[in-house]
Scaffold this active site. Structure first.
Site, PDB file in Angstrom:
ATOM      1  N   LYS A  32       0.870  -1.171  -0.020  1.00 24.47           N
ATOM      2  CA  LYS A  32       0.016  -0.044   0.042  1.00 24.47           C
ATOM      3  C   LYS A  32       1.199   1.234  -0.189  1.00 24.47           C
ATOM      4  O   LYS A  32       1.683   1.479   1.171  1.00 24.47           O
ATOM      5  CB  LYS A  32      -1.306  -0.282   0.602  1.00 24.47           C
ATOM      6  CG  LYS A  32      -1.677   1.594   1.103  1.00 24.47           C
ATOM      7  CD  LYS A  32      -2.620   0.953   2.861  1.00 24.47           C
ATOM      8  CE  LYS A  32      -1.883   1.568   3.721  1.00 24.47           C
ATOM      9  NZ  LYS A  32      -2.319   3.129   4.061  1.00 24.47           N
ATOM     10  N   ASP A  59      -3.291   4.407  -1.645  1.00 21.99           N
ATOM     11  CA  ASP A  59      -4.317   4.739  -0.929  1.00 21.99           C
ATOM     12  C   ASP A  59      -4.307   6.749  -0.616  1.00 21.99           C
ATOM     13  O   ASP A  59      -3.835   6.990   0.202  1.00 21.99           O
ATOM     14  CB  ASP A  59      -3.745   4.249  -0.074  1.00 21.99           C
ATOM     15  CG  ASP A  59      -4.855   4.796   1.499  1.00 21.99           C
ATOM     16  OD1 ASP A  59      -6.054   4.859   1.370  1.00 21.99           O
ATOM     17  OD2 ASP A  59      -4.488   4.368   2.935  1.00 21.99           O
ATOM     18  N   LYS A  61      -7.108   8.100  -0.443  1.00 25.82           N
ATOM     19  CA  LYS A  61      -8.624   8.781   0.029  1.00 25.82           C
ATOM     20  C   LYS A  61      -9.331   9.921  -0.969  1.00 25.82           C
ATOM     21  O   LYS A  61      -9.842  11.229  -0.542  1.00 25.82           O
ATOM     22  CB  LYS A  61      -8.074   8.819   0.942  1.00 25.82           C
ATOM     23  CG  LYS A  61      -7.776   7.960   2.422  1.00 25.82           C
ATOM     24  CD  LYS A  61      -7.588   7.950   3.525  1.00 25.82           C
ATOM     25  CE  LYS A  61      -7.452   7.348   4.546  1.00 25.82           C
ATOM     26  NZ  LYS A  61      -5.916   6.640   4.108  1.00 25.82           N
ATOM     27  N   ASP A  64     -13.968  14.758  -3.666  1.00 29.89           N
ATOM     28  CA  ASP A  64     -13.803  16.240  -4.529  1.00 29.89           C
ATOM     29  C   ASP A  64     -15.458  15.587  -5.459  1.00 29.89           C
ATOM     30  O   ASP A  64     -15.971  14.401  -5.135  1.00 29.89           O
ATOM     31  CB  ASP A  64     -13.079  16.378  -5.540  1.00 29.89           C
ATOM     32  CG  ASP A  64     -12.546  17.594  -5.211  1.00 29.89           C
ATOM     33  OD1 ASP A  64     -13.997  18.360  -5.385  1.00 29.89           O
ATOM     34  OD2 ASP A  64     -11.761  17.849  -5.320  1.00 29.89           O
ATOM     35  N   THR A 123      -9.461   4.001  11.130  1.00 30.02           N
ATOM     36  CA  THR A 123      -9.234   3.399  12.712  1.00 30.02           C
ATOM     37  C   THR A 123      -9.165   3.645  13.930  1.00 30.02           C
ATOM     38  O   THR A 123      -8.596   3.851  14.589  1.00 30.02           O
ATOM     39  CB  THR A 123      -8.127   1.835  11.870  1.00 30.02           C
ATOM     40  OG1 THR A 123      -7.405   2.604  11.523  1.00 30.02           O
ATOM     41  CG2 THR A 123      -9.223   1.225  11.536  1.00 30.02           C
ATOM     42  N   ARG A 215       3.433  -0.992  10.740  1.00 28.32           N
ATOM     43  CA  ARG A 215       4.573  -1.017  11.450  1.00 28.32           C
ATOM     44  C   ARG A 215       5.213  -2.390  11.549  1.00 28.32           C
ATOM     45  O   ARG A 215       6.400  -2.430  12.121  1.00 28.32           O
ATOM     46  CB  ARG A 215       4.686  -0.100  13.071  1.00 28.32           C
ATOM     47  CG  ARG A 215       4.483   1.248  12.568  1.00 28.32           C
ATOM     48  CD  ARG A 215       3.452   1.938  13.780  1.00 28.32           C
ATOM     49  NE  ARG A 215       3.075   3.340  13.148  1.00 28.32           N
ATOM     50  CZ  ARG A 215       2.716   3.866  13.579  1.00 28.32           C
ATOM     51  NH1 ARG A 215       1.988   3.742  15.290  1.00 28.32           N
ATOM     52  NH2 ARG A 215       1.260   4.914  12.731  1.00 28.32           N
TER      53      ARG A 215
END
Length: 238
Positions: A32, A59, A61, A64, A123, A215
């Site tokens: 990603k 990614d 997002k 508009d 999240t 991570r």
């Protein structure tokens, strides 16, 4: 589908390649690429990762007016992406425009249109934060389910949400509609800035179709081994 996406949350392409080059040629995971890396390195980096054999989830997002999103997605789809995100809060018309753009852009270069995934609630949001920020009284479950239904109606391939909502999303949408879930950590890893976190094995139990892991893999002492552990837990259980 049971896919593990590695979040390339690196500051620049050199650090990203240093990480990616640890994987053998026959083992090219899905990755990603988010805003931080894309806004610094641009489309050329995305294309290079795709050309190197990795499955690419961009990614950004997008959110508009429909016309702007349609043309933006058309341009991005020319990169031969596998997945791309838009915000479900943009509404059905905007998401339908994104679907059109994906098809137009991919056709222009003889590629397959990327699967579009709708962002529901981040999240990092707790239910209380969501309600206060968006000035709503709906529960997290109600909001995510509603937004997933809109994404399904618009023809998106699936949504991005916490694993806690995966089963509700599947119950509210057509067969094959995907629930991809970030907020994944291996047992014992720090939660960081996430509010709704589960392990890969737990996400599998909660019916997630794919998970996004950052991570726990990218900051591990042995990243390739950590990736394999995540895949094992997600696809076969702990």
């Amino acid at each position: 589908m049971q896919t593990v996406f590695i979040a390339l949350d690196f500051t620049d392409k050199q650090r990203a390649w240093d990480f990616l080059e640890q994987f053998p040629a026959e083992e090219r995971p899905a990755v990603k690429i988010g805003m931080e890396l894309f806004y610094r390195e641009g489309p050329e980096f995305v294309k290079a990762v795709k050309d190197a054999g990795f499955t690419v989830f961009l990614d950004l997002k997008l959110y508009d007016i429909p016309n702007t999103v349609e043309h933006a997605v058309a341009n991005l789809a020319r990169l031969d992406l596998d997945y791309l995100t838009v915000h479900t809060a943009g509404g059905v018309e905007m998401m339908q425009a994104a679907v059109r753009g994906a098809e137009q852009g991919a056709q222009a270069v003889g590629a397959t249109a990327p699967k579009l995934l709708g962002i529901t609630q981040l999240t990092s949001f707790s239910e209380a934060t969501m309600q206060a920020t968006q000035l709503v009284q709906a529960t997290m479950a109600e909001s995510v389910t509603h937004l997933a239904k809109l994404a399904d109606e618009a023809g998106l391939a699936g949504t991005i949400s916490s694993a806690f909502e995966s089963e509700m999303i599947h119950n509210a949408t057509r067969d094959g509609f995907l629930s991809i879930t970030p907020g994944i950590r291996l047992q014992g890893d720090a939660v960081g800035d996430q509010s709704r976190v589960v392990t890969p094995a737990r996400a599998r139990q909660m019916t997630a179709d794919g998970i996004v892991v950052g991570r726990s893999i990218t900051q591990a002492a042995e990243p390739v081994q950590a990736y394999r552990q995540v895949v094992q837990e997600f696809t076969q259980g702990a």
